[in-house]
Design a protein around this motif. Structure first.
Motif, PDB file in Angstrom:
ATOM      1  N   TYR A   1      93.898 161.646  -9.001  1.00  0.00           N
ATOM      2  CA  TYR A   1      93.533 160.816  -7.855  1.00  0.00           C
ATOM      3  C   TYR A   1      94.631 160.911  -6.786  1.00  0.00           C
ATOM      4  N   PRO A   2      94.278 160.851  -5.511  1.00  0.00           N
ATOM      5  CA  PRO A   2      95.287 160.921  -4.442  1.00  0.00           C
ATOM      6  C   PRO A   2      95.997 159.577  -4.287  1.00  0.00           C
TER       7      PRO A   2
ATOM      8  N   PHE B   1      96.250 157.614  -0.988  1.00  0.00           N
ATOM      9  CA  PHE B   1      95.154 156.804  -0.466  1.00  0.00           C
ATOM     10  C   PHE B   1      95.474 155.314  -0.633  1.00  0.00           C
TER      11      PHE B   1
ATOM     12  N   GLU C   1      89.393 156.838  -3.908  1.00  0.00           N
ATOM     13  CA  GLU C   1      89.784 157.767  -4.968  1.00  0.00           C
ATOM     14  C   GLU C   1      88.597 158.203  -5.813  1.00  0.00           C
TER      15      GLU C   1
ATOM     16  N   TYR D   1      86.820 160.903  -3.907  1.00  0.00           N
ATOM     17  CA  TYR D   1      87.674 162.093  -3.984  1.00  0.00           C
ATOM     18  C   TYR D   1      87.418 162.825  -5.304  1.00  0.00           C
TER      19      TYR D   1
ATOM     20  N   GLN E   1      85.633 166.595  -6.195  1.00  0.00           N
ATOM     21  CA  GLN E   1      86.349 167.576  -7.013  1.00  0.00           C
ATOM     22  C   GLN E   1      85.527 167.968  -8.240  1.00  0.00           C
TER      23      GLN E   1
ATOM     24  N   SER F   1      90.023 155.895   4.257  1.00  0.00           N
ATOM     25  CA  SER F   1      89.707 156.747   3.112  1.00  0.00           C
ATOM     26  C   SER F   1      88.454 157.561   3.384  1.00  0.00           C
TER      27      SER F   1
ATOM     28  N   TYR G   1      89.600 160.332   5.610  1.00  0.00           N
ATOM     29  CA  TYR G   1      90.357 161.293   4.790  1.00  0.00           C
ATOM     30  C   TYR G   1      89.401 162.234   4.061  1.00  0.00           C
ATOM     31  N   LEU G   2      88.343 161.654   3.493  1.00  0.00           N
ATOM     32  CA  LEU G   2      87.390 162.454   2.723  1.00  0.00           C
ATOM     33  C   LEU G   2      86.644 163.451   3.605  1.00  0.00           C
TER      34      LEU G   2
ATOM     35  N   LEU H   1      88.974 166.324   4.092  1.00  0.00           N
ATOM     36  CA  LEU H   1      89.279 167.048   2.853  1.00  0.00           C
ATOM     37  C   LEU H   1      88.110 167.886   2.341  1.00  0.00           C
TER      38      LEU H   1
ATOM     39  N   SER I   1      92.810 170.287   1.468  1.00  0.00           N
ATOM     40  CA  SER I   1      91.358 170.360   1.637  1.00  0.00           C
ATOM     41  C   SER I   1      90.720 171.273   0.588  1.00  0.00           C
TER      42      SER I   1
END
Length: 302
Positions: free
Chosen positions: A158-159, A162, A167, A170, A174, A215, A218-219, A222, A274
């Protein structure tokens, strides 16, 4: 070891006591390990656990590292095949939880994570009948889910930067990139003992809004195809302006300006980390049923 139950807690001893009491039936089983991260609590949580639950493995942070960093640490330590993540203010309402979990993992070999049904409310529902079906979805909720540790070990942690929020999405992106699937398992019902209607009046409202909005952005940077990012960012910004800023919500306005600063500050990290979906992958991901966040009682299957 088949199962672990992982809990992160911070200054919520009374809630944690209720959660642990609800898990009493599992403490006698030798196929379950319990790991709790006391993330900088100052309310006596660590001492209470040390004295009353000697079989629980404890991590004690002298200062808080945050929810996401704590979850990473717990997942790095578990020796189990399946790791259940439960909030300190949540408990199971279903029977035979572990059996239901194991059945789904065995039925769907590509299942990397199971999302549970979650009832949000201070008091438990009177009716827990659930007529939903097991299905693949595109995300999960942090307060109640279980990892197939083979899938967890196949993706980045998990980042932690953040801090809070985002998370789970995220991890969902992934997992999708690695062809692991998320399944919604309605056989496992979790009671998250919170009053979400009161959150907008709490002192941390602006902080939560800031972290939630950033967040999401951010996503976008990424994982989204580049051509979609500007439109998504501008749309979500417009919604915030229309529903909060233009209505005179000063706390929300300040939070939004801070979000813009956060994104600019972390832009190099967002570019470096990313892992974008191709246009085709994004279309496939978008077709999956959305994360099932709120479960509501029902009285019939109609």
């Amino acid at each position: 070891m088949n199962f672990s139950i992982l809990i992160t807690t911070y200054n919520r001893l009374d809630d944690l006591k209720l959660t642990l009491n609800s898990l009493d039936q599992y403490f006698s089983r030798d196929d379950i390990e319990f790991l709790i991260c006391v993330d900088g609590s100052t309310d006596g949580t660590y001492t209470f656990l040390k004295e009353n639950y000697p079989n629980i493995s404890l991590i004690n942070h002298t200062t808080s590292k945050g929810l996401i960093a704590s979850r990473n640490e717990l997942l790095s330590l578990t020796k189990a095949q399946y790791a259940i993540s439960l909030d300190d203010d949540a408990n199971f309402l279903s029977d035979n939880v572990l059996e239901h979990i194991e059945t789904v993992f065995k039925t769907y070999p590509k299942c990397g994570l199971q999302a549970f049904s979650i009832y949000w409310g201070v008091d438990a529902p009177e009716n827990t009948l659930n007529y939903e079906n097991i299905e693949r979805v595109n995300g999960f909720v942090g307060c109640g889910h279980v990892w197939n540790m083979e899938a967890w070990n196949a993706i980045p942690d998990y980042p932690a930067w953040f801090i809070f929020y985002g998370e789970e999405d995220y991890a969902a992106f992934q997992l999708f990139k690695k062809d692991w699937h998320i399944f919604y398992n309605p056989e496992v019902l979790v009671h998250h003992r919170v009053n979400i209607k009161h959150r907008s009046t709490q002192k941390d409202y602006a902080t939560r809004l800031r972290r939630s909005l950033r967040s999401g952005w951010y996503l976008y940077f990424l994982f989204y195809p580049v051509k979609l990012i500007p439109r998504r960012v501008l749309y979500t910004l417009w919604i915030q302006l229309k529903t909060k800023v233009f209505k005179g919500n000063f706390r929300a306005t300040l939070a939004i300006f801070k979000v813009l600063f956060d994104v600019l500050l972390h832009l190099p990290k967002l570019i470096t980390n990313s892992n974008r979906l191709s246009s085709k992958e994004f279309q496939e991901f978008s077709k999956l049923p959305s994360t099932k966040i709120f479960w509501k009682p029902n009285n019939s299957n109609s």
